[in-house]
Design an enzyme around this catalytic site. Structure first.
Site, PDB file in Angstrom:
ATOM      1  N   GLY A  92      66.280  11.164   2.974  1.00 18.43           N
ATOM      2  CA  GLY A  92      66.627  12.448   2.375  1.00 18.43           C
ATOM      3  C   GLY A  92      65.848  12.671   1.102  1.00 18.43           C
ATOM      4  N   CYS A 119      65.459   4.445   4.081  1.00 19.41           N
ATOM      5  CA  CYS A 119      64.978   5.081   2.855  1.00 19.41           C
ATOM      6  C   CYS A 119      66.165   5.524   1.993  1.00 19.41           C
ATOM      7  CB  CYS A 119      64.035   6.227   3.198  1.00 19.41           C
ATOM      8  SG  CYS A 119      62.982   6.725   1.811  1.00 19.41           S
ATOM      9  N   TYR A 120      66.443   6.815   1.901  1.00 16.73           N
ATOM     10  CA  TYR A 120      67.618   7.259   1.144  1.00 16.73           C
ATOM     11  C   TYR A 120      68.878   6.579   1.664  1.00 16.73           C
ATOM     12  CZ  TYR A 120      71.132  10.392  -0.917  1.00 16.73           C
ATOM     13  OH  TYR A 120      72.210  10.896  -1.608  1.00 16.73           O
ATOM     14  N   HIS A 206      60.073   3.887   7.002  1.00 18.42           N
ATOM     15  CA  HIS A 206      60.527   4.734   8.114  1.00 18.42           C
ATOM     16  C   HIS A 206      60.112   4.115   9.450  1.00 18.42           C
ATOM     17  CE1 HIS A 206      61.979   8.265   5.864  1.00 18.42           C
ATOM     18  NE2 HIS A 206      61.093   7.875   4.961  1.00 18.42           N
ATOM     19  N   GLU A 208      60.957   5.173  12.352  1.00 19.82           N
ATOM     20  CA  GLU A 208      60.958   6.179  13.413  1.00 19.82           C
ATOM     21  C   GLU A 208      59.610   6.863  13.613  1.00 19.82           C
ATOM     22  OE1 GLU A 208      62.476   8.426   9.703  1.00 19.82           O
ATOM     23  OE2 GLU A 208      62.407   6.385  10.493  1.00 19.82           O
ATOM     24  N   ASP A 264      64.493  24.420  32.260  1.00 24.08           N
ATOM     25  CA  ASP A 264      65.855  24.241  31.769  1.00 24.08           C
ATOM     26  C   ASP A 264      66.879  24.846  32.723  1.00 24.08           C
ATOM     27  OD1 ASP A 264      64.487  23.249  29.589  1.00 24.08           O
ATOM     28  OD2 ASP A 264      64.678  25.101  28.435  1.00 24.08           O
ATOM     29  N   LYS A 406      63.908  18.500  25.275  1.00 27.34           N
ATOM     30  CA  LYS A 406      63.113  19.017  26.390  1.00 27.34           C
ATOM     31  C   LYS A 406      62.493  17.900  27.227  1.00 27.34           C
ATOM     32  CE  LYS A 406      61.646  22.843  27.219  1.00 27.34           C
ATOM     33  NZ  LYS A 406      62.080  23.896  28.162  1.00 27.34           N
TER      34      LYS A 406
END
Length: 550
Positions: A92, A119-120, A206, A208, A264, A406
């Protein structure tokens, strides 16, 4: 950057962009509770405003573990309904020691589950548990190398002793909380990671993002070794559960499904058809806002390949009449959502009693449409099938894809056996060309845009790029510019061409397509579409822009 014959895919996509909104709403007023996957291990990701929050959720799901992204100030009761096996705290922009900084909900610690703070999130754990956080004398932004400290923690099992990571922090933990030890360090961070015996772990970097190459393995270690999750989040398991849930919910009721021609709605219709068979009737509404020949091509695919019972409704006059004079994009979306419901209601009356409306709402639609409960979030735009729907409707909603990205929908579609022409069709917005005709929507402007868009898509296909880019389309702007054609002055419209790369539509980057391709597109549009004398190429990424212009 030089442009070659090959499409360049920006790594920006993989490291995110400005934070997408993190609200995962429950039911809208007057609507039934949304359908969530059940009977599986789940991890809750709490969003503290990071630009990478969506990436955390996607990486967890790539490990075949189900997760949901919730605002940091979510109600405890809502979290407990998910019966999570652990928590991940996102990064954040705030500093934990600032007044009003987002805090850690008390129930997170009280539940005693494993926690991964990123992190945060790491600094918040330290701050809440008696450690100290302060501005760092040596800030770290970008690449760094982290080395694990002995004894090796389970989260680092199977990783090299030292590995590259992506750092993005200006604060640092200056004192560990009681019971914690350092798990890893970098040149500038003696506390690049920390942990305790309860499975509460903090990472200053991070995991990710793509710039942390071992990040997915790190997350997998947390999910499997620390939380004890099983990798059961797969397309086949999802299909089994979704079909069973739809069958149980519908019972003897009857369902209509809104078909749009995209993957979809096709996946939604196929799932519902598997669940309730001939209790389903599909309705394809031509709202006059479709691309050239789209209705004919879509109907052929649905009837020939999917063998669905499809009713065709030409509602062009209804939609264009209601959109006359409307220029505000949010009003357009709401009008289109409302008119769709009116059309479905009219068709339902012809069919007799109808209990449910099935539609292909996706997780990004929900996230972008709904203002998050957390103070860190704002609504980006309303999607016609979420915030654009009327508060009171004559049907109960069935939205089996509501918690899927998606790429997950496409994997489910492939498992269901959908044809390639449906499965890999580029996304097309529910409001159609109404939000690509900037300003008032008229028949003349729609035809102009259809012709330009047809050229864009056909040239992309000819170049072999249709399945290598996320979306490619034209936008008709309200601008007019001076031009010269046949030695005469023109004052005509400007068309923008938008070609983007993305994985799920939440972040995107403009595609570095060859200049020769752009030149062919521009030349054809100006020469073949009356009323257009200028073509521009949109080189904005998402964020700060959105993929669509409205």
């Amino acid at each position: 950057m030089a442009v070659s014959g090959d499409l360049e895919v920006s790594t920006y996509l993989e490291i995110g962009g400005a934070r997408a909104q993190s609200e995962v709403p429950g039911a809208r007023p007057g609507a039934p509770a949304p359908q969530r996957p059940t009977r599986r291990d789940t991890v809750v990701v709490l969003d503290f405003g990071s630009q990478y929050s969506q990436l955390i959720a996607r990486r967890v799901r790539e490990c075949n573990v189900y997760c949901e992204l919730l605002p940091y100030d979510v109600d405890e009761a809502r979290v407990r309904t998910l019966n999570p096996r652990g928590f991940i705290l996102s990064g954040g922009p705030a500093s934990v020691y600032e007044p009003g900084a987002p805090g850690l909900p008390a129930f997170v610690l009280r539940m005693g589950l494993p926690i991964l703070g990123i992190c945060y999130g790491m600094q918040l754990l330290a701050h809440e548990l008696g450690g100290a956080v302060a501005p760092s004398a040596k800030r770290e932004y970008g690449h760094a190398v982290v080395s694990a400290d002995p004894p090796l923690a389970p989260i680092f099992e199977g990783l090299p002793e030292s590995f590259p990571v992506w750092m993005s922090h200006g604060d640092a933990i200056t004192e560990l909380p009681p019971g914690f030890r350092a798990l890893a360090h970098s040149d500038n961070s003696p506390l690049a990671a920390m942990g305790n015996e309860r499975g509460w772990i903090g990472l200053q970097f991070h995991p990710e993002v793509a710039h942390t190459p071992n990040g997915k393995q790190l997350l997998a270690n947390f999910l499997y070794k620390v939380c004890g999750c099983e990798p059961t989040w797969t397309p086949s398991s999802y299909i089994d559960e979704a079909v069973a849930d739809i069958r149980a919910r519908v019972g003897e009721g009857r369902v209509i499904c809104a078909l749009s021609g995209g993957v979809d709605s096709a996946v939604t219709a196929t799932l519902v058809s598997r669940a309730v068979g001939d209790q389903l009737t599909c309705i394809f509404v031509n709202n006059g806002l479709l691309r050239r020949d789209e209705a004919e091509r879509s109907l052929d695919a649905f009837r020939r390949h999917l063998r669905l019972d499809v009713r065709y409704v030409d509602a062009t006059d209804r939609f264009l009449s209601r959109l006359a004079g409307v220029v505000d994009p949010e009003e357009k979306r709401k009008i289109i959502g409302d008119e769709f419901i009116q059309v479905f209601a009219d068709e339902a009356r012809k069919l007799g009693r109808i209990d449910f409306l099935a539609q292909g709402t996706l997780y990004p639609d929900v996230i972008e449409s709904t203002s998050a409960e957390t103070k860190a979030a704002q609504r980006i735009k309303t999607h016609h099938n979420v915030g654009g729907l009327p508060a009171v409707m004559p049907f109960k909603l069935i939205e089996p894809l509501r918690y899927l990205f998606k790429d997950e929908v496409r994997r489910v579609g492939a498992e269901l056996g959908l044809p390639e022409e449906v499965l890999w069709r580029q996304p097309f917005p529910g409001p159609g060309l109404a939000i690509r005709v900037l300003g008032e929507v008229t028949r003349e402007r729609l035809e102009m845009l259809r012709a330009a868009d047809w050229i864009v898509v056909n040239e992309i296909k000819r170049a072999g790029l249709y399945h290598r880019v996320w979306q490619s389309f034209a936008v008709l702007t309200p601008l007019r510019t001076v031009g010269v054609m046949g030695d005469g002055r023109t004052y005509a419209h400007v068309v923008a061409v938008r070609i983007v790369q993305s994985d799920d539509g939440m972040t995107a980057d403009w595609a570095r397509v060859p200049y020769d391709l752009l030149a062919r597109i521009s030349t054809r549009i100006v020469n073949e579409v009356p009323g257009i004398n200028r073509v521009v190429y949109d080189i904005s990424s998402k964020p700060p822009s959105t993929i669509e212009w409205e």
